[in-house]
Structure formats: structure tokens, C-alpha cells
Design a protein around this motif. Structure first.
Motif, PDB file in Angstrom:
ATOM      1  N   VAL A  87      51.981  30.973  39.186  1.00  0.00           N
ATOM      2  CA  VAL A  87      50.851  31.909  39.282  1.00  0.00           C
ATOM      3  C   VAL A  87      49.795  31.324  40.215  1.00  0.00           C
ATOM      4  CG1 VAL A  87      51.288  32.818  36.981  1.00  0.00           C
ATOM      5  CG2 VAL A  87      49.656  30.951  37.271  1.00  0.00           C
ATOM      6  N   PRO A  88      49.045  32.170  40.907  1.00  0.00           N
ATOM      7  CA  PRO A  88      48.084  31.677  41.895  1.00  0.00           C
ATOM      8  C   PRO A  88      46.837  31.075  41.254  1.00  0.00           C
ATOM      9  CG  PRO A  88      47.982  34.062  41.745  1.00  0.00           C
ATOM     10  CD  PRO A  88      49.136  33.642  40.901  1.00  0.00           C
ATOM     11  N   ALA A  89      46.226  30.125  41.959  1.00  0.00           N
ATOM     12  CA  ALA A  89      44.926  29.588  41.578  1.00  0.00           C
ATOM     13  C   ALA A  89      43.860  30.552  42.103  1.00  0.00           C
ATOM     14  CB  ALA A  89      44.739  28.196  42.151  1.00  0.00           C
ATOM     15  N   ARG A  90      43.099  31.159  41.212  1.00  0.00           N
ATOM     16  CA  ARG A  90      42.104  32.154  41.611  1.00  0.00           C
ATOM     17  C   ARG A  90      41.157  32.413  40.457  1.00  0.00           C
ATOM     18  NH1 ARG A  90      46.054  37.561  41.889  1.00  0.00           N
ATOM     19  NH2 ARG A  90      46.897  37.405  39.766  1.00  0.00           N
ATOM     20  N   GLN A  91      39.984  32.986  40.779  1.00  0.00           N
ATOM     21  CA  GLN A  91      39.013  33.326  39.742  1.00  0.00           C
ATOM     22  C   GLN A  91      39.177  34.772  39.282  1.00  0.00           C
ATOM     23  OE1 GLN A  91      35.238  31.949  41.643  1.00  0.00           O
ATOM     24  NE2 GLN A  91      35.118  30.571  39.887  1.00  0.00           N
ATOM     25  N   ASP A  92      39.222  35.720  40.224  1.00  0.00           N
ATOM     26  CA  ASP A  92      39.433  37.122  39.846  1.00  0.00           C
ATOM     27  C   ASP A  92      40.937  37.350  39.727  1.00  0.00           C
ATOM     28  OD1 ASP A  92      39.660  39.886  39.577  1.00  0.00           O
ATOM     29  OD2 ASP A  92      37.991  40.284  40.948  1.00  0.00           O
ATOM     30  N   ILE A  93      41.402  37.579  38.514  1.00  0.00           N
ATOM     31  CA  ILE A  93      42.838  37.707  38.269  1.00  0.00           C
ATOM     32  C   ILE A  93      43.262  39.154  38.052  1.00  0.00           C
ATOM     33  CG2 ILE A  93      42.893  35.382  37.283  1.00  0.00           C
ATOM     34  CD1 ILE A  93      43.148  36.643  34.505  1.00  0.00           C
ATOM     35  N   SER A  94      42.355  40.106  38.274  1.00  0.00           N
ATOM     36  CA  SER A  94      42.623  41.496  37.906  1.00  0.00           C
ATOM     37  C   SER A  94      43.443  42.272  38.923  1.00  0.00           C
ATOM     38  CB  SER A  94      41.308  42.232  37.664  1.00  0.00           C
ATOM     39  OG  SER A  94      40.594  42.387  38.877  1.00  0.00           O
ATOM     40  N   GLU A  95      43.472  41.800  40.176  1.00  0.00           N
ATOM     41  CA  GLU A  95      44.182  42.506  41.254  1.00  0.00           C
ATOM     42  C   GLU A  95      43.760  43.964  41.366  1.00  0.00           C
ATOM     43  OE1 GLU A  95      48.419  41.840  41.131  1.00  0.00           O
ATOM     44  OE2 GLU A  95      48.195  39.700  41.534  1.00  0.00           O
ATOM     45  N   GLY A  96      42.486  44.234  41.080  1.00  0.00           N
ATOM     46  CA  GLY A  96      41.937  45.572  41.258  1.00  0.00           C
ATOM     47  C   GLY A  96      42.289  46.565  40.171  1.00  0.00           C
ATOM     48  N   LYS A  97      42.878  46.106  39.078  1.00  0.00           N
ATOM     49  CA  LYS A  97      43.285  47.027  38.008  1.00  0.00           C
ATOM     50  C   LYS A  97      42.086  47.470  37.174  1.00  0.00           C
ATOM     51  CE  LYS A  97      47.497  46.175  39.322  1.00  0.00           C
ATOM     52  NZ  LYS A  97      48.168  47.099  40.252  1.00  0.00           N
ATOM     53  N   ALA A  98      42.257  48.581  36.467  1.00  0.00           N
ATOM     54  CA  ALA A  98      41.189  49.168  35.658  1.00  0.00           C
ATOM     55  C   ALA A  98      40.904  48.323  34.424  1.00  0.00           C
ATOM     56  CB  ALA A  98      41.571  50.589  35.253  1.00  0.00           C
ATOM     57  N   GLY A  99      39.782  48.642  33.784  1.00  0.00           N
ATOM     58  CA  GLY A  99      39.425  47.986  32.537  1.00  0.00           C
ATOM     59  C   GLY A  99      37.968  47.578  32.507  1.00  0.00           C
ATOM     60  N   LEU A 100      37.507  47.212  31.331  1.00  0.00           N
ATOM     61  CA  LEU A 100      36.145  46.726  31.138  1.00  0.00           C
ATOM     62  C   LEU A 100      36.022  45.336  31.759  1.00  0.00           C
ATOM     63  CD1 LEU A 100      34.196  46.779  27.770  1.00  0.00           C
ATOM     64  CD2 LEU A 100      34.144  44.807  29.263  1.00  0.00           C
ATOM     65  N   PRO A 101      35.119  45.122  32.724  1.00  0.00           N
ATOM     66  CA  PRO A 101      35.015  43.814  33.372  1.00  0.00           C
ATOM     67  C   PRO A 101      34.647  42.715  32.371  1.00  0.00           C
ATOM     68  CG  PRO A 101      33.865  45.479  34.644  1.00  0.00           C
ATOM     69  CD  PRO A 101      34.210  46.108  33.333  1.00  0.00           C
TER      70      PRO A 101
END
Length: 258
Positions: A83-97
Motif C-alpha cells: 500500500v502507498p505511503a500517503r496522508q489522504d487515503i480516500s482516493e476521492g471517495k464519498a463519506g464524512l471527512p
């Protein structure tokens, strides 16, 4: 100094924004219980695209964490490698931030563990995991889920033992209560695989009122019904803070035995 309220899995204290820098004695905090007074519509919807992690206030941790060993739990069939090293892991998907912050300490003395490699993964808002290498029971063979690695990521902890991810509140799936998986390595050695959970009252609010989570049947498994939660469940449930602008912050202290 601005005062902020941290909700401890259904209980609350008021702490300063410098609380994370405190040296913590080895004892429990005794606080008065109270329900969440939030609404699902108080929070942003549509995912993390309008949220800048760097502009959020520092995560607020308990000033006196329970310096205990976090219980190991199963890796599960939904883990994938690389899995990638990153802070934002959502890839633009919906949901409550959701800003998800973890503090890793040595359970024996509460000292922070710097440069630990922490990996997390969880479902999207409809309760499906991503990843081509995850078991079919995890992705339900959903083409979009299989093709990506949404809600998976890893980071290194800083000198305070902390790492923060930007994600979205996970959805439920049959037989399990909402949770986040974590895997921690130090100097290449796996020291812990575990899971962290959410307060049932908060999940009820979000699943029942937040627009991104509506339209599904009621979940069939709560914390008390989930056979995988350790007996000391309180040590495995996130603490929460509602940030200005409609972002939810979740924090947890994880204690390593080694």
C-alpha cells in the motif's frame, strides 16, 4: 488559549490544544459520561476533496492515556500488500471527512515510538474494502473497489510518535461493527496487528443522518455483538472531536509491548 472538547468514546473532558505535548502519569482519567450532542448533518459530505490536512488544528490526545498494551487482533482476509505511503487515503471517495490520528507509545512507560511504520485500512462508506488482492468477500467483486486502493495507506510516526491520515468514516458490513485495521512495524519488524473501533452512539448518528450513509438497512452488529472486540473494549475505541468546518477528528493511543 482556545479550549477544545475531546469526547472519549461517549464521555468528555475539556483540554487545551497543548495537551498532546504533556507528559502523562500512568493512571486513568475519570470523567463524567454524556451522549454526543452532534447531528450527522453537522459534518461535511462528499469526501475529503475540500479538506486540507495541513490546515486542521493539531490532533488532541488524552493528556493521561491508558498506558496499556494494545491487544493483538487478526490481520483478516482484507489485507493487501504494497500500500502507498500517503496522508489522504480516500482516493476521492464519498463519506464524512475524518482526520484519523494515531499516537504509538511504549506501554511500559508511555514514551513515544518514533519512525514506526503504521499501515491502516478500512471499508468505504458502503462497507466494501478495496484492493485486487483482497478476498472476494471483502470487495464483493465490485469493479471500482477492486481496481483501486481506497482507504488504505501507511505513514511513519514523528518524534511524538504520531501519524495522521485523512479519510472518511467507514461504513458497516454484515457481521462486524465499524472498525479500522492497523499494522505496526518498527525497524522492519512487525510488532502489532490490531483493530480500532467507533462509539456505537456516534455510528448511529452518522448512519442515520449523514447524507452519504443513508439508504442502507440498519446495521446488524454493534460493539457488544462483535465477537472480535477485546474484553477491554474501551482501550480500542477512538476519542473524537468535531472540528470547525464539519470535519471529524478521531484519535487513539496504541501501546506496544516491545
Amino acid at each position: 488559549m482556545k479550549r477544545r472538547t475531546l469526547v472519549l468514546g461517549g464521555t468528555a473532558i475539556v483540554a487545551s490544544s497543548l495537551a498532546a505535548a504533556a507528559i502523562w502519569p500512568r493512571r486513568y482519567i475519570v470523567v463524567a459520561a454524556r451522549p454526543f450532542d452532534w447531528k450527522g448533518t453537522d459534518f461535511l459530505s462528499g469526501g475529503t476533496k475540500s479538506v486540507a490536512l495541513a490546515k486542521l488544528p493539531p490532533p488532541l490526545f488524552r493528556t493521561r492515556p491508558n498506558c496499556v498494551v494494545t491487544v493483538a487482533q487478526t490481520l483478516g482476509p482484507c489485507h493487501v500488500n504494497d500500500v502507498p505511503a500517503r496522508q489522504d487515503i480516500s482516493e476521492g471517495k464519498a463519506g464524512l471527512p475524518l482526520r484519523l490520528a494515531v499516537r504509538i507509545v511504549h506501554a511500559a512507560n508511555c514514551r513515544p515510538v518514533q519512525n514506526a511504520d503504521i499501515e491502516i485500512w478500512h471499508t468505504h462508506h458502503r462497507g466494501i474494502y478495496s484492493g485486487r488482492d483482497a478476498a472476494k468477500m471483502c470487495t464483493l467483486s465490485d469493479a471500482e473497489a477492486v481496481s483501486g486502493l481506497a482507504f488504505r495507506g501507511r505513514q511513519r510516526t514523528d518524534e511524538a510518535g504520531q501519524a495522521s491520515f485523512l479519510t472518511a468514516y467507514p461504513g458497516w458490513y454484515e457481521g462486524r461493527t465499524p472498525h479500522v485495521h492497523c499494522r505496526i512495524l518498527v525497524e522492519g519488524k512487525e510488532l502489532l496487528v490490531s483493530q480500532v473501533y467507533f462509539d456505537d452512539t456516534l455510528s448511529d448518528i452518522i448512519y442515520g443522518e449523514h447524507p452519504d450513509y443513508l439508504g442502507r438497512p440498519p446495521r446488524n452488529t454493534r460493539n457488544d455483538d462483535d465477537g472480535l472486540i477485546p474484553e477491554n473494549a474501551a482501550d480500542h475505541i477512538f476519542d473524537f472531536e468535531k472540528l470547525e468546518g464539519g470535519v471529524l477528528s478521531a484519535t487513539i493511543t496504541i501501546g506496544l509491548s516491545s
